[in-house]
Design an enzyme around this catalytic site. Sequence first.
Site, mmCIF file in Angstrom:
data_model
loop_
_atom_site.group_PDB
_atom_site.id
_atom_site.type_symbol
_atom_site.label_atom_id
_atom_site.label_comp_id
_atom_site.label_asym_id
_atom_site.label_seq_id
_atom_site.Cartn_x
_atom_site.Cartn_y
_atom_site.Cartn_z
ATOM 1 N N HIS A 32 2.595 -3.874 6.619
ATOM 2 C CA HIS A 32 1.686 -2.753 6.410
ATOM 3 C C HIS A 32 1.811 -1.786 7.596
ATOM 4 O O HIS A 32 2.590 -1.983 8.510
ATOM 5 C CB HIS A 32 0.238 -3.240 6.351
ATOM 6 C CG HIS A 32 -0.062 -4.179 5.240
ATOM 7 N ND1 HIS A 32 -0.765 -3.809 4.115
ATOM 8 C CD2 HIS A 32 0.238 -5.492 5.066
ATOM 9 C CE1 HIS A 32 -0.881 -4.834 3.306
ATOM 10 N NE2 HIS A 32 -0.277 -5.885 3.853
ATOM 11 N N GLU A 79 0.747 -5.282 10.710
ATOM 12 C CA GLU A 79 0.464 -3.851 10.775
ATOM 13 C C GLU A 79 1.449 -3.234 11.760
ATOM 14 O O GLU A 79 1.408 -3.511 12.954
ATOM 15 C CB GLU A 79 -0.974 -3.604 11.242
ATOM 16 C CG GLU A 79 -2.044 -4.163 10.318
ATOM 17 C CD GLU A 79 -2.265 -3.323 9.076
ATOM 18 O OE1 GLU A 79 -1.685 -2.216 8.979
ATOM 19 O OE2 GLU A 79 -3.023 -3.771 8.204
ATOM 20 N N HIS A 108 0.858 -1.185 0.000
ATOM 21 C CA HIS A 108 0.000 0.000 0.000
ATOM 22 C C HIS A 108 0.895 1.235 0.000
ATOM 23 O O HIS A 108 1.742 1.398 0.883
ATOM 24 C CB HIS A 108 -0.933 -0.002 1.206
ATOM 25 C CG HIS A 108 -2.049 -0.998 1.083
ATOM 26 N ND1 HIS A 108 -2.547 -1.696 2.157
ATOM 27 C CD2 HIS A 108 -2.765 -1.408 -0.001
ATOM 28 C CE1 HIS A 108 -3.525 -2.495 1.737
ATOM 29 N NE2 HIS A 108 -3.673 -2.337 0.436
ATOM 30 N N ALA A 109 0.684 2.098 -0.976
ATOM 31 C CA ALA A 109 1.663 3.143 -1.291
ATOM 32 C C ALA A 109 1.923 4.107 -0.147
ATOM 33 O O ALA A 109 3.057 4.522 0.080
ATOM 34 C CB ALA A 109 1.192 3.908 -2.531
ATOM 35 N N ARG A 115 -3.139 5.174 -2.007
ATOM 36 C CA ARG A 115 -3.008 3.815 -1.469
ATOM 37 C C ARG A 115 -2.781 2.764 -2.555
ATOM 38 O O ARG A 115 -2.017 1.809 -2.359
ATOM 39 C CB ARG A 115 -4.293 3.482 -0.700
ATOM 40 C CG ARG A 115 -4.504 2.017 -0.307
ATOM 41 C CD ARG A 115 -5.854 1.889 0.373
ATOM 42 N NE ARG A 115 -6.333 0.524 0.462
ATOM 43 C CZ ARG A 115 -6.217 -0.260 1.550
ATOM 44 N NH1 ARG A 115 -5.590 0.189 2.611
ATOM 45 N NH2 ARG A 115 -6.719 -1.484 1.553
ATOM 46 N N GLU A 131 1.842 3.775 3.057
ATOM 47 C CA GLU A 131 2.316 3.220 4.325
ATOM 48 C C GLU A 131 3.850 3.244 4.368
ATOM 49 O O GLU A 131 4.507 2.203 4.355
ATOM 50 C CB GLU A 131 1.729 1.823 4.507
ATOM 51 C CG GLU A 131 0.207 1.853 4.576
ATOM 52 C CD GLU A 131 -0.464 0.489 4.485
ATOM 53 O OE1 GLU A 131 0.258 -0.534 4.508
ATOM 54 O OE2 GLU A 131 -1.711 0.444 4.394
ATOM 55 N N TYR A 168 -10.370 -6.993 10.367
ATOM 56 C CA TYR A 168 -11.627 -7.017 9.613
ATOM 57 C C TYR A 168 -11.503 -8.026 8.483
ATOM 58 O O TYR A 168 -10.414 -8.506 8.164
ATOM 59 C CB TYR A 168 -11.989 -5.634 9.049
ATOM 60 C CG TYR A 168 -10.851 -4.874 8.402
ATOM 61 C CD1 TYR A 168 -10.286 -5.288 7.204
ATOM 62 C CD2 TYR A 168 -10.355 -3.712 8.992
ATOM 63 C CE1 TYR A 168 -9.246 -4.587 6.611
ATOM 64 C CE2 TYR A 168 -9.311 -3.001 8.411
ATOM 65 C CZ TYR A 168 -8.769 -3.442 7.220
ATOM 66 O OH TYR A 168 -7.734 -2.752 6.646
#
Length: 418
Positions: free
Chosen positions: A305, A380, A176-177, A234, A179, A357
């Site tokens: 991430h 994360e 994801h760009a 993102r 992050e 999620y």
Amino acid sequence: MLRPILLVCCVGTFYAEKVRYDGHKIIRVTPNSEAEFYQLDEFQQYLAKERVDIWHKSSGPNSHLDFRVGPDMGYILGHLRLTSRVLIPNVQAYIDYELKTNIMSKQHAGAGFDYRMYHDLDEIMDWMKDIVSQYSEIAQLFPITESFEGRQLNGIKISVDPRPGKPGIWLEGGIHAREWISPATVIYMTGQFLEQNGKDPNVTAALKAFDVYIVPVVNIDGYEYTRKTDRMWRKTRSKRDGQRCVGVDPNRNWDFHWCAQPGASTDPCSDSYCGPSAFSEKVVSGIADYIQNKTINVVGFIDFHSYSQLWMTPWGYTKALPKDADAQDVTSAAAVGAIESVHGTKYKYGSIANIIYVATGSSADWTYGGANIEYSVGVELRDTGKYGFLLPPDQIVPSGQETLAGVLAFMSSINMSK
């Protein structure tokens, strides 16, 4: 449209003026009961229809929702019936602070690559070439594929005492760009693997047991776009004929329960758009092809991430647990314990769907369910919302130090289980 309109001509060649986020706020809402979550989930669905930038989705009671609203978006908050608080009062101020402190780090840096700052893609690519040249006896570049905009995606292989069938660990960042802490942390860890081999006993043992394959920035087009045009971008930068919106969420594009609902979006303008087909994104299909290469033996996979401080294992597509959940929990517990031992940073671990999620078409689900890599993980990194995606550069090295400890514990735990 909530994202400012960009005039982009000739993809990969010209960029629009930088997007600004003056007066944009990050709002947090935390439901305290099932009834409150039911209300909040309806609100989340409304946000998705309005294409609001969601930073963190709520998955149930005590699981928070973080989202961005601009100064002209009061109508959005008018639909919210639960108590909220402002997490970040001015997104642009945080972007400016991140940039300012990064420039200060660069000004005070000596010769060579500075692991304490965020680097643009050219600097990262030059560093990759330089470091494999410096440690050529154990490191080499390997080509993966070209991106949509024609950039070469490469990885670094670290191999000490190579032998046929030697197990491998795959580490990747920047899918994801926006992050940025993800590539920076992966880059720091790469440097430590190479510099500390033969010096640090844990690094030495890990490299004796495993080959390590490292891709610092997966979404290379998107990452460069965040540097030059839109810090909050993102997705990838792919564009299809007749499609108004640009990009696909590369972590919803893997061919395992691809685009299954509700874990991804079919809206091309959504930040969680799954793409026109599984593996439509060249950087995703290229990595999948390489991982399935018959000449390598990947037994552990981690996709880094940010943010939330979570160590997550399959499944993402369902809250049901896989058959290897107990073994995965052992390695996860070892990793989060090692992370906390460095700077006291607390991580939680569990399956993706249960701890954060439902997400479908994710890298960890595909590597586990599609490529049979038992120890597949999505991480994360820092923090839990104070800065979110805009972590200041002074946290890069601490993040790298604690994450390396977690990765080494993860590798050691896998090695002991064999």
